[in-house]
Design an enzyme around this catalytic site. Structure first.
Site, short mmCIF file in Angstrom:
data_model
loop_
_atom_site.label_atom_id
_atom_site.label_comp_id
_atom_site.label_asym_id
_atom_site.label_seq_id
_atom_site.Cartn_x
_atom_site.Cartn_y
_atom_site.Cartn_z
N LYS A 14 0.48 -1.09 0.28
CA LYS A 14 0.06 0.03 0.33
C LYS A 14 0.54 1.62 0.08
O LYS A 14 1.81 1.07 -0.81
CB LYS A 14 -0.29 0.09 0.96
CG LYS A 14 -1.86 -0.95 1.48
CD LYS A 14 -2.47 -1.16 2.05
CE LYS A 14 -3.00 -2.19 2.51
NZ LYS A 14 -4.62 -2.83 3.21
N HIS A 99 -8.49 -2.56 -6.03
CA HIS A 99 -8.41 -3.18 -4.55
C HIS A 99 -9.59 -2.35 -3.92
O HIS A 99 -9.98 -1.38 -4.35
CB HIS A 99 -7.04 -2.40 -4.29
CG HIS A 99 -6.50 -3.35 -2.80
ND1 HIS A 99 -7.97 -2.04 -1.47
CD2 HIS A 99 -6.15 -4.01 -2.17
CE1 HIS A 99 -7.29 -3.08 -0.55
NE2 HIS A 99 -6.65 -3.86 -1.11
N GLU A 101 -9.80 -0.62 -1.52
CA GLU A 101 -9.40 1.02 -1.16
C GLU A 101 -9.45 1.77 -2.10
O GLU A 101 -9.78 3.10 -2.20
CB GLU A 101 -8.34 0.78 -0.59
CG GLU A 101 -8.25 0.35 0.78
CD GLU A 101 -7.15 -0.33 1.05
OE1 GLU A 101 -5.66 0.21 0.53
OE2 GLU A 101 -6.54 -0.87 2.39
N GLU A 169 -11.33 -10.68 -1.19
CA GLU A 169 -10.65 -10.36 -0.06
C GLU A 169 -12.31 -9.52 0.55
O GLU A 169 -12.51 -7.93 -0.21
CB GLU A 169 -10.53 -8.46 -0.57
CG GLU A 169 -8.76 -9.18 -1.28
CD GLU A 169 -7.67 -8.06 -0.54
OE1 GLU A 169 -6.40 -8.43 -0.20
OE2 GLU A 169 -7.78 -7.23 -1.70
C1 PEP Z 1 -5.01 -5.55 1.70
O1 PEP Z 1 -5.10 -4.87 1.58
O2 PEP Z 1 -4.98 -6.83 0.87
C2 PEP Z 1 -5.22 -6.41 2.38
C3 PEP Z 1 -4.83 -7.86 2.42
O3 PEP Z 1 -4.76 -5.82 3.75
P1 PEP Z 1 -4.61 -6.65 5.11
O4 PEP Z 1 -3.74 -8.35 4.99
O5 PEP Z 1 -3.62 -5.79 6.26
O6 PEP Z 1 -6.32 -6.80 6.05
#
Ligand code: PEP
Length: 254
Positions: A14, A99, A101, A169
């Site tokens: 990130k 993603h 985000e 995710e």
């Molecule tokens: C991500 O942002 O893709 C992620 C999986 O973050 P984390 O492992 O910190 O939950």
């Protein structure tokens, strides 16, 4: 795991990491011994500022490198953006697209994501396409319909195991320390596999499906051995080489 699919563990740094973080890359490359490298592929996706140095450091090692985002166009008047071709020119292998985000912070739609996936293919990058439901959607029992929509609209026709990796995710599991139960993950990954197989035939059956969301050394063995979980997209725990390598260790005895 899925028979005949080599697992992939991808670290997403990130917006973390300045040049002093490159020592972690060197540690990763050194820690990925031949036995482990035979069992899985390991990639790190640092910020764009470190991309070319990262690929240079990873040269002649099994460590792979990816970017975190790209623009859909090849070039032009898009201040601050980076094209897939520029990422490819940095000798990266992967690019994360869609993603959550970026979907939230930058308002990226499924159509935007699909255009970026095509850009990755155009530039010979493997797209790691992120999909996942929010907590409200999960609580409302809408996870499968949300994922079905994201698969239909974020992954263009032409997706194959060589050009596309899908990362499930759940948004509510990212960076929160919360994860779905192993049974939930099993069920959702089986659903994703069915959707991919229906849409892309044999390519969908062979496509890598990652789980992402609070994967860490202490839960890696349990989560990564689940059927149709072909690796992990790791955020927070990828920032320390020792933690990411400890996650990879889950595969040593496979
Ligand atoms: C991500 O942002 O893709 C992620 C999986 O973050 P984390 O492992 O910190 O939950």
């Amino acid at each position: 795991m899925t028979p005949d699919i080599k697992p992939l563990v991808a670290g997403n740094w990130k917006m973390n990491g300045e040049r002093d973080k490159l020592d972690q890359l060197a540690l990763l490359a050194a820690g990925l011994d031949a036995e482990l490298a035979e069992k899985l592929d390991l990639a790190v996706c640092p910020p764009a500022t470190l991309l070319y140095v990262a690929t240079t450091l990873a040269e002649d090692t099994p460590l792979m490198v990816g970017a975190q985002n790209c623009h859909a166009e090849v070039e032009g008047a898009h201040t601050g953006e980076i094209s897939a071709e520029m990422i490819s020119d940095c000798e990266a292998d992967f690019c994360i697209v869609g993603h959550s985000e970026r979907r939230t912070d930058c308002g990226e739609t499924d159509a935007d994501v699909a255009a970026k996936v095509k850009a990755c293919w155009r530039a010979d990058l493997t797209a790691i396409v992120c999909i996942g439901e929010t907590e409200a959607q999960y609580d409302a029992g809408e996870a499968e319909s949300v994922l079905r929509g994201q698969i239909s609209n974020s992954i263009p026709d032409g997706a194959e195991e060589e050009n596309t990796v899908v990362a499930y995710e759940p948004v509510w599991a990212i960076g929160t320390g919360k994860t779905p139960s192993p049974d939930d993950i099993r069920e959702i990954h089986a659903f994703i596999r069915e959707e991919l197989a229906e849409r892309f035939g044999g390519h969908g059956e062979r496509m890598t499906i990652l789980y992402g969301g609070s994967v860490k050394p202490s839960n890696a063995s349990e989560l990564l051995m689940i059927e149709n979980v072909d690796g992990a997209l790791v955020g927070g725990a990828s920032l320390k080489a020792a933690d990411l390598l400890a996650i990879c260790e889950a595969y040593r005895k496979t």
